[in-house]
Each structure stands twice: as C-alpha cells, then as structure tokens.
Design an enzyme around this catalytic site. Sequence first.
Site, PDB file in Angstrom:
ATOM      1  N   ASP A 170      17.139 -34.079  18.991  1.00 13.11           N
ATOM      2  CA  ASP A 170      17.301 -35.161  19.960  1.00 13.11           C
ATOM      3  C   ASP A 170      15.951 -35.382  20.634  1.00 13.11           C
ATOM      4  O   ASP A 170      15.500 -34.544  21.407  1.00 13.11           O
ATOM      5  CB  ASP A 170      18.355 -34.804  21.006  1.00 13.11           C
ATOM      6  CG  ASP A 170      18.706 -35.973  21.917  1.00 13.11           C
ATOM      7  OD1 ASP A 170      17.810 -36.808  22.170  1.00 13.11           O
ATOM      8  OD2 ASP A 170      19.853 -36.060  22.384  1.00 13.11           O
ATOM      9  N   ASP A 255      35.483 -39.863  11.325  1.00 17.00           N
ATOM     10  CA  ASP A 255      36.354 -40.656  12.181  1.00 17.00           C
ATOM     11  C   ASP A 255      35.871 -42.105  12.265  1.00 17.00           C
ATOM     12  O   ASP A 255      36.580 -42.965  12.778  1.00 17.00           O
ATOM     13  CB  ASP A 255      36.390 -40.048  13.590  1.00 17.00           C
ATOM     14  CG  ASP A 255      37.393 -40.728  14.504  1.00 17.00           C
ATOM     15  OD1 ASP A 255      38.548 -40.937  14.072  1.00 17.00           O
ATOM     16  OD2 ASP A 255      37.025 -41.051  15.647  1.00 17.00           O
ATOM     17  N   GLU A 260      34.631 -51.297   9.729  1.00 15.75           N
ATOM     18  CA  GLU A 260      35.947 -51.003  10.302  1.00 15.75           C
ATOM     19  C   GLU A 260      36.662 -52.298  10.663  1.00 15.75           C
ATOM     20  O   GLU A 260      36.000 -53.272  11.071  1.00 15.75           O
ATOM     21  CB  GLU A 260      35.800 -50.111  11.546  1.00 15.75           C
ATOM     22  CG  GLU A 260      35.249 -48.736  11.235  1.00 15.75           C
ATOM     23  CD  GLU A 260      35.190 -47.828  12.466  1.00 15.75           C
ATOM     24  OE1 GLU A 260      35.708 -48.226  13.533  1.00 15.75           O
ATOM     25  OE2 GLU A 260      34.630 -46.728  12.365  1.00 15.75           O
ATOM     26  N   HIS A 278      39.220 -43.755  13.479  1.00 15.98           N
ATOM     27  CA  HIS A 278      38.486 -43.936  14.733  1.00 15.98           C
ATOM     28  C   HIS A 278      39.347 -43.505  15.933  1.00 15.98           C
ATOM     29  O   HIS A 278      39.608 -44.276  16.858  1.00 15.98           O
ATOM     30  CB  HIS A 278      38.048 -45.396  14.904  1.00 15.98           C
ATOM     31  CG  HIS A 278      36.812 -45.533  15.756  1.00 15.98           C
ATOM     32  ND1 HIS A 278      35.859 -46.480  15.546  1.00 15.98           N
ATOM     33  CD2 HIS A 278      36.380 -44.824  16.847  1.00 15.98           C
ATOM     34  CE1 HIS A 278      34.896 -46.369  16.447  1.00 15.98           C
ATOM     35  NE2 HIS A 278      35.187 -45.361  17.238  1.00 15.98           N
ATOM     36  N   GLY A 280      38.503 -40.956  17.976  1.00 16.55           N
ATOM     37  CA  GLY A 280      37.720 -40.140  18.896  1.00 16.55           C
ATOM     38  C   GLY A 280      38.126 -40.263  20.354  1.00 16.55           C
ATOM     39  O   GLY A 280      38.138 -39.280  21.087  1.00 16.55           O
ATOM     40  N   ALA A 281      38.464 -41.477  20.778  1.00 20.75           N
ATOM     41  CA  ALA A 281      38.823 -41.702  22.186  1.00 20.75           C
ATOM     42  C   ALA A 281      40.325 -41.865  22.380  1.00 20.75           C
ATOM     43  O   ALA A 281      40.760 -42.263  23.463  1.00 20.75           O
ATOM     44  CB  ALA A 281      38.100 -42.940  22.697  1.00 20.75           C
TER      45      ALA A 281
END
Length: 525
Positions: A170, A255, A260, A278, A280-281
């Site tokens: 990072d 995910d 999409e 998807h 994740g949330a």
Amino acid sequence: MPKVLIADKLSTAAVNIFKMRGVEVDVKTGLTKEELLKIVDQYDGIAIRSATKITKDVIAVAKKLKVVGRAGIGVDNVDIPAATAAGVIVMNTPFGNSITTAEHAIALMMALARELPAANASTHAGKWEKNRFMGVELYGKTLGLIGAGNIGSIVADRAKGLKMHVVAFDPYLSAESAEEKGIEKVELDDLLARADFITLHTPLTPETKGILSAEALAKTKKGVRIINCARGGLIDEAALKAALDSGQVAGAALDVFAEEPAKANPLFGNEKVVCTPHLGASTEEAQENVALQVAEQISDYLLTGAIVNALNMPSISAQEAQLVKPWISLAEKLGAFAGQLTETSIQAVEILYEGSAAKLNQRALTQAALAGLLKAHMPEVNMVNAPLVAKERGIKVSETRRDQQGIYEGYIQIKVVTPEMTRAVAGTVFADGHPRLIQVKDIKLDAEFAPNMIYVTNEDKPGFIGRLGTLLGDTKVNIANFTLGRSAPGDDSIALVQVDGEVPQAVLDAIRKLPLVKSAKALKF
C-alpha cells in the site's frame, strides 16, 4: 426546505432521518436513465447505492443538485469529474460496511482454504467424498494485503487472530502505521512471491486496474489462493482462469467481477473458484449503518454546510462549520474583491494565513478564495470546482501559514499575480463574526463588505471627498458608508463607498472624470 431523492433501495431509517432533520424526501427506485433525467432537476441531493448511475448527462440537467451521497464505499457509478466541474459534492460512507466486508473476505478465505462450497454440494448430493476435499490450514500462513486502508486493516487484525503473518502493499501506508497495526509493509513483487493467500482491498483506479495481471500472477507463489471483495476490475479474469488451469493459482474466491451483474463469466463453473454475488456489504447491520450515515451526511451538508466523507471537497464537521463559516465568507469575499479588480489573465495566487486563521481548515479556505476570485469572470465557479478551474487555466496556487504577527488575532491575505502587476488584499473576522477588509495593496483601511460598493483610487489631495460626495448626491446614489485609506499624506489613496443599489455606468464614468481620480469600479458581493 431542501429536497432529496432516494434513487436506490435503502433502509427506511434513511427516510426517517431526512424527515426528522427537516429535509423533504422522495423514494423512487429502479428508475431508467430517461426517467431519472426527467425529474432530477427537482432535487438538491440524491442518495444512491450501486444501481443508479449519476452520469455526466444526469449532472448536466440537475441544475439544483448540490450533493450525491453513495451509501457504501465504491463510487464507480458516479462521474466525479463531471460532478466536480458542476460544483456537486460527492460523498460516500466508507466505514458503514467496513466490518461486514472484512468479515466476508475472511469467510471466503476460510471457505476457499477448506473447499467448503464444493464439499457442501457433494454432501447434499449424498456422495460423502471425505477423501476428495483436502484443505489447508490458515495457521502460520502468509496473508498478502493489496491495500491496507480501513477494510484491509480490519482483515489484517482478524488474520493475526488466526495466527497468520500479514504483509501489505500500500503506497499510502506509512512505516509507523504498519508497525502499529502489526503489518509488514512490502513492495508488490515481494508480496506476490511470499503470500500463501492474497486479498484485495483497494479502490479501482487507473493505477490499480488489473493490478493482478497475467504478469503479476506469474510472479506469485505457486499454489496461492486469491480473495477479492473490493472491485472486479482489479483482476484480469482471463489471466486468472489461465493461472487456475495451470495450477499456478490453487483457488480464488470472488465477490466482485469486472462486469456486474455477472450472469456469465469465464470463471463460473470452475470448481477451484468460490463465487458470491457482491455480498460484501450485505448484512442487516451494514445496510442500516450506511443508510443512516448517508442520510446524516446529506442532511448535514444541506442544512449546516458540514462536509463528511466527500471525495471532491475537504471535510468540515458540523462544529467546525460554525467556526470556519465566517472565515470562509471572508476568503471568498477577498477573492471576489481581487477578482473584480483583475481584468487580465492570472498567473498565480498566493494565500497567507496568519494567527487563528492558520489553525482552520486551510483547504476549505483556499477553495473559497479561489471560488470568489474566479467567479468574478466565470459565474459557474464555486468552492467544489474552483481548484479544477484554476488548474485548467494554469494558475499556480500557493499557501503559507504563520503565527500572529500583527494586531489582528487572525488574518488572511490573498495576492494575485498577473503579467502586468501584483495586487494583495487582506482581511480579518471581528468578534461579531463579520468579515472586514483591512488592507488593499499596501494601504491600510477598515471596511465592511456590502452588496454594492464603489472602489476609487485617487491622489490624496484636498477636495476629492467633497466632489465625490456631491456627484453621488446629485445622481441620487445614496451613500451607506465611506471608508478612506492612504499610503502616506499626499500619496496614493483609496476610497471604498458602500451605496444603496447598483451603480449606473453613467455614474462610474462621471466619477472617473473627477479631478484627482485615477480609477473607479463598481463592486458586488
């Protein structure tokens, strides 16, 4: 009353927040682009998730729009450059679903390590293939994070609890922060060579798109397992399929996908790949959190000017907004003053913050100053797009902070550099919260800003004030206030006259013809 459109499905908590805060709200989900284009000009704010696309075309017709709030992290569905150019703030809610997304990454890593989806399907089919599914432990393995921000850091914390060694690539991770989080900071090639598991937690940008390319995957440790709960475009899916087929990559848990909704994908059907749509949330807690956050953020901005989690503006808390508001007003008015007196191209803007002003949100003040300066000739400029407009026009902007040196507790000076001259104006905020102009060029004065003013430069000799006052009286221009300043007796002088109403061009022409007058200009604030 501000009006907001909720264009995607959000928790009803968001609607309740808007109503309780005094914001009018409409819920219209599943709109086509054409349907959105027909109604978007009614709204000051729009709350979305990932379905609704806020494109350049939408922003172009949304003349009232001030803010777009994304309930979630990714803003791929918002044209941020177009929003910035139009002066629309774009916010997201980066922390509302962080734990949920991090937990999903850990869940996928465990499922991948123990081949749980395939084992589940086999067992449901009554096959009892106990010897077929030979997994690997996480204990003692090296987890490579690509991206160690909020979600990546939570994943690292959970992975350390599983006794994994965590390395991270990072560019924005400092050595001190990495040490504090118990993460070993490494370069990407080092991570690829060492990691047993790789998980991605970085935004999709031109720099990160395809970060796991065919070339990168070839550098990985043979038998690596890859997890992606961030953005599909981070991985070259065709290259990943080839790496899975060759055995270079032992498995992948995804995910997110390049396109999409992903109803067809070259990775589907591969028993080495675990896929989720998807999710994740997708927990009750996360959905509630992001809905509450986006409603609070949009309401705060529309009602108080507070800016939180904006991608194209500095953050200003509600408490800070009250403190900085008069200084933002001062910066914008100083910029407007200088801008209205500048009739040639601007090469540079130098801004000095002194004393208490130096302790405030410098970025917000600078954007306000640039907005005031540029708006004099470009009415469409505002605080959001002013830095972009300045950059496009090659205007060099510099800022300096210093401790109090004069009699004023706080002080802002804006110096505008043109090919012909350099002009500096300065001001302060008094205890009553009203911005004051205290210096033009090297001449000290004390003047309030008024909607209509006349700026006159003249020779400091007897008779000028009487002639100017008489002329304004004869032309029915009422004087509200009159401020004088001079560099030295008999030298250059400035008169700032507050008047009731706009100044007719004929009056300005007459002022310019008065003896001792060098220039005269009408100013508006």
